[in-house]
Design an enzyme around this catalytic site. Structure first.
Site, PDB file in Angstrom:
ATOM      1  CB  SER A  15       8.501   6.559  14.195  1.00  6.55           C
ATOM      2  OG  SER A  15       8.602   6.291  12.819  1.00  6.55           O
ATOM      3  CG  ASN A  16       5.572   7.752   9.557  1.00  4.08           C
ATOM      4  OD1 ASN A  16       5.882   8.859   9.122  1.00  4.08           O
ATOM      5  ND2 ASN A  16       6.204   6.638   9.210  1.00  4.08           N
ATOM      6  NE  ARG A  67      -7.780  -8.222   3.262  1.00  2.00           N
ATOM      7  CZ  ARG A  67      -7.680  -7.859   1.984  1.00  2.00           C
ATOM      8  NH1 ARG A  67      -6.516  -7.499   1.499  1.00  2.00           N
ATOM      9  NH2 ARG A  67      -8.718  -7.883   1.176  1.00  2.00           N
ATOM     10  CG  HIS A 111       5.347   3.006  -0.122  1.00  2.00           C
ATOM     11  ND1 HIS A 111       5.072   1.743   0.367  1.00  2.00           N
ATOM     12  CD2 HIS A 111       6.333   2.856  -1.035  1.00  2.00           C
ATOM     13  CE1 HIS A 111       5.855   0.864  -0.243  1.00  2.00           C
ATOM     14  NE2 HIS A 111       6.636   1.516  -1.092  1.00  2.00           N
ATOM     15  CB  THR A 144      -7.163   3.630  -5.202  1.00  2.00           C
ATOM     16  OG1 THR A 144      -5.914   3.157  -5.727  1.00  2.00           O
ATOM     17  CG2 THR A 144      -7.200   5.146  -5.275  1.00  2.00           C
ATOM     18  CG  ASP A 148       2.034   0.870  -2.079  1.00  3.08           C
ATOM     19  OD1 ASP A 148       1.399   1.444  -1.180  1.00  3.08           O
ATOM     20  OD2 ASP A 148       2.873  -0.011  -1.846  1.00  3.08           O
TER      21      ASP A 148
HETATM   22  C1  GAR Z   1       7.471   3.522   7.559  1.00  2.00           C
HETATM   23  O1  GAR Z   1       8.727   3.627   6.955  1.00  2.00           O
HETATM   24  C2  GAR Z   1       6.378   3.486   6.500  1.00  2.00           C
HETATM   25  O2  GAR Z   1       6.641   4.313   5.395  1.00  2.00           O
HETATM   26  C3  GAR Z   1       6.431   2.036   6.095  1.00  2.00           C
HETATM   27  O3  GAR Z   1       6.544   1.344   7.312  1.00  2.00           O
HETATM   28  C4  GAR Z   1       7.295   2.154   8.215  1.00  2.00           C
HETATM   29  C5  GAR Z   1       6.529   2.254   9.504  1.00  2.00           C
HETATM   30  O4  GAR Z   1       7.281   2.937  10.464  1.00  2.00           O
HETATM   31  N1  GAR Z   1       5.258   1.649   5.372  1.00  2.00           N
HETATM   32  C6  GAR Z   1       5.281   0.817   4.333  1.00  2.00           C
HETATM   33  O5  GAR Z   1       6.291   0.280   3.924  1.00  2.00           O
HETATM   34  C7  GAR Z   1       3.928   0.624   3.668  1.00  2.00           C
HETATM   35  N2  GAR Z   1       4.020  -0.228   2.530  1.00  2.00           N
HETATM   36  P1  GAR Z   1       6.580   3.524  11.753  1.00  2.00           P
HETATM   37  O6  GAR Z   1       5.739   2.374  12.354  1.00  2.00           O
HETATM   38  O7  GAR Z   1       7.715   3.907  12.658  1.00  2.00           O
HETATM   39  O8  GAR Z   1       5.727   4.681  11.348  1.00  2.00           O
END
Ligand code: GAR
Length: 213
Positions: A15-16, A67, A111, A144, A148
């Site tokens: 979604s991001n 990885r 995050h 970095t 986080d």
């Molecule tokens: C989001 O809430 C993002 O901030 C989080 O995963 C989700 C992904 O949603 N990321 C973390 O927790 C990174 N440590 P999305 O796939 O719908 O963008």
């Protein structure tokens, strides 16, 4: 001036990624998504990329158990598409030295907490609720080697409500993520993020030389 070429790494819903694609489509973000990479073949976000006509690359755990191998495959694709800024949008692996070294100061992550609280995992809303904080939110930061803990670009606060469960809180935080992440990419594209120690200063657009603005 050519548009900033952005590579986006995802692991799931995307979604991001969609928020970035939508901001570009609305003309609010002067950048182009050059390629989307995923470490999971079943990431729903891959379909979002395809719908937008963006090339995708998958380096799945089944095919590349290590990885470093997965990230080498992703790096190859990022290079092939001349990516200038890498955005982690729900990417659930720590970046190894090869990827990080290739994009020094050019990796952004979103995050879902107010860092430095509740970093280091993929369940920040759950952790914030369990801890009992009254305010959480989200953070866009430079990546970095310290997970986080990179310099913070933008943050948005989201109050925790009495009735919140993990889903409800995460959903309200996500709304802010969708606003924050495209904005951070736009600031980067405009050359307005200046690092001073670990502080990111947001330069005034009006003060930039015309060539950058
Ligand atoms: C989001 O809430 C993002 O901030 C989080 O995963 C989700 C992904 O949603 N990321 C973390 O927790 C990174 N440590 P999305 O796939 O719908 O963008």
């Amino acid at each position: 001036m050519s548009l900033l070429r952005v590579g986006v790494l995802i692991s799931g819903r995307g979604s991001n990624l969609q928020a970035i694609l939508d901001a570009i489509a609305r003309g609010e973000l002067a950048a182009g998504v050059a390629v989307v990479g995923s470490n999971r073949a079943d990431a729903a976000g891959l379909e979002r990329a395809r719908r937008a006509g963006v090339p995708t690359v998958v380096a799945d755990r089944a095919e590349f158990p290590m990885r470093a191998e997965r990230q080498a495959r992703l790096l190859e694709a990022l290079d092939a598409h001349d990516v200038e800024l890498l955005v982690l949008a729900g990417f659930d692996e720590i970046l190894g030295p090869a990827l990080l070294g290739r994009f020094p100061g050019r990796v952004l992550n979103i995050h879902p907490s107010l860092l430095p609280a509740f970093g280091g995992g993929m369940h920040a809303a759950r952790d914030a609720l369990a801890y009992g904080v009254k305010v959480s939110g989200c953070t866009v930061h430079f990546v970095t080697a310290d997970v986080d803990q990179g310099p913070i670009v933008l943050q948005a606060a989201v109050p925790v409500e009495e009735a919140d469960d993990e889903l409800a809180l995460a959903a309200r935080i996500l709304e802010q993520e969708h606003r924050l992440l495209p904005h951070a990419v736009q600031l980067f594209a405009e050359g307005r993020l200046a690092l001073e120690g670990r502080r990111v200063r947001i330069l005034d657009a009006a003060a930039l030389p015309a060539a950058l603005g």
